[in-house]
Design a protein around this motif. Sequence first.
Motif, PDB file in Angstrom:
ATOM      1  N   LEU A  36      -9.585  17.049  -0.888  1.00 48.07           N
ATOM      2  CA  LEU A  36     -10.861  17.631  -0.434  1.00 48.07           C
ATOM      3  C   LEU A  36     -11.915  16.557  -0.159  1.00 48.07           C
ATOM      4  CD1 LEU A  36     -11.108  20.825  -2.681  1.00 48.07           C
ATOM      5  CD2 LEU A  36     -10.620  20.721  -0.236  1.00 48.07           C
ATOM      6  N   ASN A  37     -11.488  15.280  -0.175  1.00 47.76           N
ATOM      7  CA  ASN A  37     -12.400  14.169   0.174  1.00 47.76           C
ATOM      8  C   ASN A  37     -13.634  14.112  -0.726  1.00 47.76           C
ATOM      9  OD1 ASN A  37     -11.390  15.533   3.054  1.00 47.76           O
ATOM     10  ND2 ASN A  37     -10.961  13.362   2.836  1.00 47.76           N
ATOM     11  N   ILE A  38     -13.445  14.459  -2.005  1.00 51.45           N
ATOM     12  CA  ILE A  38     -14.574  14.448  -2.950  1.00 51.45           C
ATOM     13  C   ILE A  38     -14.923  12.998  -3.269  1.00 51.45           C
ATOM     14  CG2 ILE A  38     -15.281  15.107  -5.293  1.00 51.45           C
ATOM     15  CD1 ILE A  38     -13.452  17.586  -4.976  1.00 51.45           C
ATOM     16  N   PRO A  39     -16.203  12.607  -3.125  1.00 50.47           N
ATOM     17  CA  PRO A  39     -16.566  11.194  -3.243  1.00 50.47           C
ATOM     18  C   PRO A  39     -16.750  10.742  -4.691  1.00 50.47           C
ATOM     19  CG  PRO A  39     -18.492  12.459  -2.616  1.00 50.47           C
ATOM     20  CD  PRO A  39     -17.344  13.438  -2.691  1.00 50.47           C
ATOM     21  N   GLN A  95     -22.850  14.922  -9.486  1.00 55.33           N
ATOM     22  CA  GLN A  95     -22.683  13.944  -8.397  1.00 55.33           C
ATOM     23  C   GLN A  95     -22.420  12.530  -8.922  1.00 55.33           C
ATOM     24  OE1 GLN A  95     -26.223  16.107  -6.192  1.00 55.33           O
ATOM     25  NE2 GLN A  95     -25.223  14.709  -4.777  1.00 55.33           N
ATOM     26  N   ASN A 102     -18.264  16.859   1.819  1.00 61.85           N
ATOM     27  CA  ASN A 102     -17.927  15.761   0.903  1.00 61.85           C
ATOM     28  C   ASN A 102     -17.916  14.410   1.608  1.00 61.85           C
ATOM     29  OD1 ASN A 102     -17.649  17.206  -1.506  1.00 61.85           O
ATOM     30  ND2 ASN A 102     -15.551  17.812  -1.025  1.00 61.85           N
ATOM     31  N   ILE A 103     -17.620  14.423   2.886  1.00 61.22           N
ATOM     32  CA  ILE A 103     -17.561  13.176   3.657  1.00 61.22           C
ATOM     33  C   ILE A 103     -18.954  12.758   4.124  1.00 61.22           C
ATOM     34  CG2 ILE A 103     -16.726  12.158   5.821  1.00 61.22           C
ATOM     35  CD1 ILE A 103     -14.204  14.048   5.384  1.00 61.22           C
ATOM     36  N   GLN A 157     -21.913  14.161   3.180  1.00 58.65           N
ATOM     37  CA  GLN A 157     -22.905  14.289   2.102  1.00 58.65           C
ATOM     38  C   GLN A 157     -24.322  14.505   2.643  1.00 58.65           C
ATOM     39  OE1 GLN A 157     -20.667  10.793  -0.093  1.00 58.65           O
ATOM     40  NE2 GLN A 157     -22.121  11.718  -1.493  1.00 58.65           N
ATOM     41  N   GLN A 167      -2.804  20.934   4.295  1.00 62.33           N
ATOM     42  CA  GLN A 167      -3.894  20.853   3.324  1.00 62.33           C
ATOM     43  C   GLN A 167      -3.401  21.510   2.045  1.00 62.33           C
ATOM     44  OE1 GLN A 167      -6.878  19.405   3.507  1.00 62.33           O
ATOM     45  NE2 GLN A 167      -7.697  20.211   1.608  1.00 62.33           N
ATOM     46  N   ASP A 185      -8.613  13.704  -3.711  1.00 66.88           N
ATOM     47  CA  ASP A 185      -8.049  13.104  -2.507  1.00 66.88           C
ATOM     48  C   ASP A 185      -8.023  14.121  -1.363  1.00 66.88           C
ATOM     49  OD1 ASP A 185      -6.674  11.082  -1.039  1.00 66.88           O
ATOM     50  OD2 ASP A 185      -4.804  12.161  -1.403  1.00 66.88           O
ATOM     51  N   ARG A 222     -18.968   7.326   5.145  1.00 65.54           N
ATOM     52  CA  ARG A 222     -19.601   7.185   3.822  1.00 65.54           C
ATOM     53  C   ARG A 222     -20.469   5.937   3.763  1.00 65.54           C
ATOM     54  NH1 ARG A 222     -14.821   9.348   0.386  1.00 65.54           N
ATOM     55  NH2 ARG A 222     -15.269  11.583   0.550  1.00 65.54           N
ATOM     56  N   PHE A 281      -4.975  21.620  -1.217  1.00 66.32           N
ATOM     57  CA  PHE A 281      -6.016  22.339  -1.965  1.00 66.32           C
ATOM     58  C   PHE A 281      -6.895  23.085  -0.962  1.00 66.32           C
ATOM     59  CE2 PHE A 281      -5.977  20.754  -6.387  1.00 66.32           C
ATOM     60  CZ  PHE A 281      -4.963  19.828  -6.272  1.00 66.32           C
ATOM     61  N   ARG A 338      -1.686  14.434   5.094  1.00 66.31           N
ATOM     62  CA  ARG A 338      -0.362  14.949   4.729  1.00 66.31           C
ATOM     63  C   ARG A 338       0.028  16.151   5.599  1.00 66.31           C
ATOM     64  NH1 ARG A 338      -2.788  13.188   0.710  1.00 66.31           N
ATOM     65  NH2 ARG A 338      -3.972  15.095   0.511  1.00 66.31           N
ATOM     66  N   LYS A 374     -14.758  19.846   2.991  1.00 70.42           N
ATOM     67  CA  LYS A 374     -14.331  18.467   3.233  1.00 70.42           C
ATOM     68  C   LYS A 374     -15.407  17.696   4.003  1.00 70.42           C
ATOM     69  CE  LYS A 374      -9.989  17.930   4.722  1.00 70.42           C
ATOM     70  NZ  LYS A 374      -9.094  17.085   3.902  1.00 70.42           N
TER      71      LYS A 374
END
Lengths: 277, 277
Positions: free
Chosen positions: B161-164, B137, A134-135, A137, A100, B159, A11, A102, A97, A131
């Motif tokens: 799904l690593n949503i920023p 966003q 989202n990481i 982007q 997964q 957390d 990020r 979700f 964890r 995922k």
Amino acid sequence: MQIIETIAGMRAWRKAAGRVAFVPTMGNLHEGHLSLVREAKRRGDAVVVSIFVNRLQFGQGEDFGAYPRTFAEDCAKLKAEGVAVVFHPNEAELYPRIRQDFNVEPPHIQNELCGAFRPGHFRGVATVVSKLFNIVQPDVACFGKKDYQQLFVIRAMVDDLNIPVEIVPVDTGRADDGLALSSRNGYLSAEERAEAPRLYRNLSTIRAALEAGRSDYADLEAAARADLEGAGWQVDYVEVRDAATLEVAHAGAHRLVVLAAARLGRTRLIDNVEVTR
Amino acid sequence: MQIIETIAGMRAWRKAAGRVAFVPTMGNLHEGHLSLVREAKRRGDAVVVSIFVNRLQFGQGEDFGAYPRTFAEDCAKLKAEGVAVVFHPNEAELYPRIRQDFNVEPPHIQNELCGAFRPGHFRGVATVVSKLFNIVQPDVACFGKKDYQQLFVIRAMVDDLNIPVEIVPVDTGRADDGLALSSRNGYLSAEERAEAPRLYRNLSTIRAALEAGRSDYADLEAAARADLEGAGWQVDYVEVRDAATLEVAHAGAHRLVVLAAARLGRTRLIDNVEVTR
């Protein structure tokens, strides 16, 4: 070329990177992947390639453990292509964890074609791609047409969940004898490798028949299946589908795709051809 | 203050906006919402508030049709708070195919507490919040503790799904007599409104008992249920849970939350209190 192993590191890099083009992979890179990377280079200021063998998209009894891992060779190839970043998280980084909790749940298409033989596969693909998006982007991401149903699921997901990433499809890379490039080709014995192009030959035969105007899809599918089974393949499916919806095609359809999955010994191969008529 | 009705318009505005703080709502704004907006103002350069009554999170027989829609009054309140953008899509903008094909599927917690009485509710919440995050966003988003299980699901989703997006919880706004502020309070008759604070009084009684060291959760829950039912309420649940996991709390737990949902006439009210001991 940077190798980044953490989400936070990815990020931080992203913020200053301009227009980012992304190629998610499971590594063991061949020319097909490199054609995705080259397309990505045309689409963005910087290319990010992820290498992550995603346990979530393998079923029980599938080849997660045996899947070829060739990180050093992969990095050498990507460096030569001018890739900016290889994102290479370990499993604890992406699944801290272990389970997964979700998941991104695709609609019924996830249970057809390859999904009928790989329960949960497309849920695992949709979830890990969400995922990774989202990481990283990215502004744009490239996917190969070789995994046609996967490409379809990703495009539908991006549209349906309003994910701000442009999806670019890239044509399937092929060996000189027509075999679609795939990491799983490495599982084939010399004898199997000589036999493997039969899959693409059958798809090409169906394409020619469709282009000639035939709409007796079931007959065409059955002939291909018989040819493959006669040569010792175990066929999961050969299907003519509507290219826009992946639903069963009606007789007059103009844009079609012929998809197949079949096993040669212990190796499962997939391929497809598009038809416009 | 701009009112933006399209996804493309929202994304175009976003690009130049700096650090964006977001408050998703279903409109009919009260002081509780405005406290979210004020927190958002402290967190970002510009505040975006969405107003969208999300059909996906209402069950059959619930109050989707009757849910109060007060767009003009809402906009006047948000303008007075210095909000930069109201995102107000119509249903066709967010659900162009009517059905949502891809859903964000939460884990088993979605079927407990409110989820046991509202099947599919938290799937609908998780999915629309994912879509809104992908559209707006934001850097940060504010959610009220009044919908405690919703806040829990959103935080876990971000957390997992690593949503920023940073999630900021905001304390529940209350009337002078303790009743948690809610759009659904508007459904109450004068008589019901006078009775409604009993829910919070019971939660406060349990909080005091927990702070005094009691761990006989089932007894405390049963006493509250009896008090409410004796006053004519229909109780969905009163439960002491672990505040960190929302799982059933063990006897010695230090951080607890007491959650309840009960119906007064035709109006379903929810509330909760946190306990640290």
